[in-house]
Structure formats: C-alpha cells, structure tokens
Design a protein around this motif. Structure first.
Motif, PDB file in Angstrom:
ATOM      1  N   GLY A 176      45.520 -44.972 -62.270  1.00  0.00           N
ATOM      2  CA  GLY A 176      44.823 -46.041 -61.576  1.00  0.00           C
ATOM      3  C   GLY A 176      43.403 -46.157 -62.084  1.00  0.00           C
ATOM      4  N   LYS A 177      42.731 -47.154 -61.615  1.00  0.00           N
ATOM      5  CA  LYS A 177      41.340 -47.350 -62.010  1.00  0.00           C
ATOM      6  C   LYS A 177      40.490 -46.205 -61.459  1.00  0.00           C
ATOM      7  CE  LYS A 177      37.638 -50.642 -62.040  1.00  0.00           C
ATOM      8  NZ  LYS A 177      37.339 -51.986 -62.406  1.00  0.00           N
ATOM      9  N   ILE A 178      39.649 -45.635 -62.325  1.00  0.00           N
ATOM     10  CA  ILE A 178      38.767 -44.546 -61.926  1.00  0.00           C
ATOM     11  C   ILE A 178      37.545 -45.146 -61.249  1.00  0.00           C
ATOM     12  CG2 ILE A 178      37.308 -42.676 -62.778  1.00  0.00           C
ATOM     13  CD1 ILE A 178      39.412 -42.251 -65.000  1.00  0.00           C
ATOM     14  N   ASP A 179      37.270 -44.704 -60.052  1.00  0.00           N
ATOM     15  CA  ASP A 179      36.149 -45.206 -59.255  1.00  0.00           C
ATOM     16  C   ASP A 179      34.851 -44.554 -59.742  1.00  0.00           C
ATOM     17  OD1 ASP A 179      34.263 -45.888 -57.341  1.00  0.00           O
ATOM     18  OD2 ASP A 179      35.594 -45.501 -55.647  1.00  0.00           O
ATOM     19  N   ARG A 216      39.969 -44.356 -72.024  1.00  0.00           N
ATOM     20  CA  ARG A 216      38.896 -43.479 -72.502  1.00  0.00           C
ATOM     21  C   ARG A 216      38.239 -42.728 -71.344  1.00  0.00           C
ATOM     22  NH1 ARG A 216      34.140 -45.226 -76.727  1.00  0.00           N
ATOM     23  NH2 ARG A 216      33.531 -43.114 -77.249  1.00  0.00           N
ATOM     24  N   ARG A 217      38.082 -43.386 -70.210  1.00  0.00           N
ATOM     25  CA  ARG A 217      37.560 -42.691 -69.021  1.00  0.00           C
ATOM     26  C   ARG A 217      38.501 -41.568 -68.611  1.00  0.00           C
ATOM     27  NH1 ARG A 217      35.758 -47.955 -65.421  1.00  0.00           N
ATOM     28  NH2 ARG A 217      34.069 -48.586 -66.823  1.00  0.00           N
ATOM     29  N   VAL A 248      42.520 -38.340 -60.631  1.00  0.00           N
ATOM     30  CA  VAL A 248      41.602 -37.991 -59.543  1.00  0.00           C
ATOM     31  C   VAL A 248      42.459 -37.689 -58.319  1.00  0.00           C
ATOM     32  CG1 VAL A 248      39.714 -38.846 -58.110  1.00  0.00           C
ATOM     33  CG2 VAL A 248      39.881 -39.562 -60.491  1.00  0.00           C
ATOM     34  N   PRO A 249      42.151 -36.633 -57.558  1.00  0.00           N
ATOM     35  CA  PRO A 249      42.918 -36.364 -56.336  1.00  0.00           C
ATOM     36  C   PRO A 249      42.874 -37.557 -55.375  1.00  0.00           C
ATOM     37  CG  PRO A 249      41.441 -34.538 -56.819  1.00  0.00           C
ATOM     38  CD  PRO A 249      41.087 -35.651 -57.764  1.00  0.00           C
ATOM     39  N   LEU A 250      43.864 -37.649 -54.502  1.00  0.00           N
ATOM     40  CA  LEU A 250      43.910 -38.745 -53.534  1.00  0.00           C
ATOM     41  C   LEU A 250      42.644 -38.808 -52.693  1.00  0.00           C
ATOM     42  CD1 LEU A 250      47.616 -38.481 -52.316  1.00  0.00           C
ATOM     43  CD2 LEU A 250      46.614 -40.193 -53.846  1.00  0.00           C
ATOM     44  N   GLN A 251      42.010 -37.651 -52.444  1.00  0.00           N
ATOM     45  CA  GLN A 251      40.789 -37.600 -51.643  1.00  0.00           C
ATOM     46  C   GLN A 251      39.549 -37.992 -52.449  1.00  0.00           C
ATOM     47  OE1 GLN A 251      42.751 -34.974 -52.278  1.00  0.00           O
ATOM     48  NE2 GLN A 251      43.788 -34.479 -50.382  1.00  0.00           N
TER      49      GLN A 251
END
Length: 84
Positions: free
Chosen positions: A7-10, A44-45, A58-61
C-alpha cells in the motif's frame, strides 16, 4: 524485488515516528532526506523501508509499532555533520 500488494507508505506517519539523533528536524540534511524520499516512487520507498527496517511493509498500527533489535527505534536518522 517484487513488492506485491504494498500500500501507499504514509510519509507523514514515517516522519512523525522517526527519531533524530545529532540533528534537528529543520536541519538541511533532514530536509534534504525527506525531499528525496518524497520524490521516490512507492517501490523505491518500499526499498528504502526494507533497507532501514528489514521489511517492505508497515505494521497495521503504523510506524509507531516498528521495533528494531534490542528495542532500538528502527527509523532513526543519524548525522554527525552540521549542514545548517
């Protein structure tokens, strides 16, 4: 490397949960780092995230849930140079 279903990295979450050592949030080197990351594609991220944490996900949290070895914060920026 294939990052399937990533998914998109925040980035705002990543920034707010990154521990800075030997530098300030408004120092040039930190600003340059985040400008570079903002210009990256999601793949790349994901590669950078894997380099820093060992995982492309990234973890769900969110980033606050990431833990490194010996409870070290896995998303740390370290610099000993002053580029202010």
């Amino acid at each position: 490397m294939i990052i399937g279903g990533l998914g998109k990295i925040d980035l705002a979450d990543w920034k707010s949960n990154t521990r800075l050592k030997h530098c300030a949030v408004d120092s040039n080197v930190v600003c340059w780092f985040w400008e570079a990351v903002e210009s990256f594609t999601e793949e790349r991220r994901g590669r950078l995230l894997q380099f820093v944490t060992g995982s492309t996900r990234v973890p769900l949290q969110g980033f606050k849930a990431l833990q490194g070895g010996s409870h070290a914060h896995p998303t740390s920026l370290l610099t000993k140079n002053s580029y202010n």
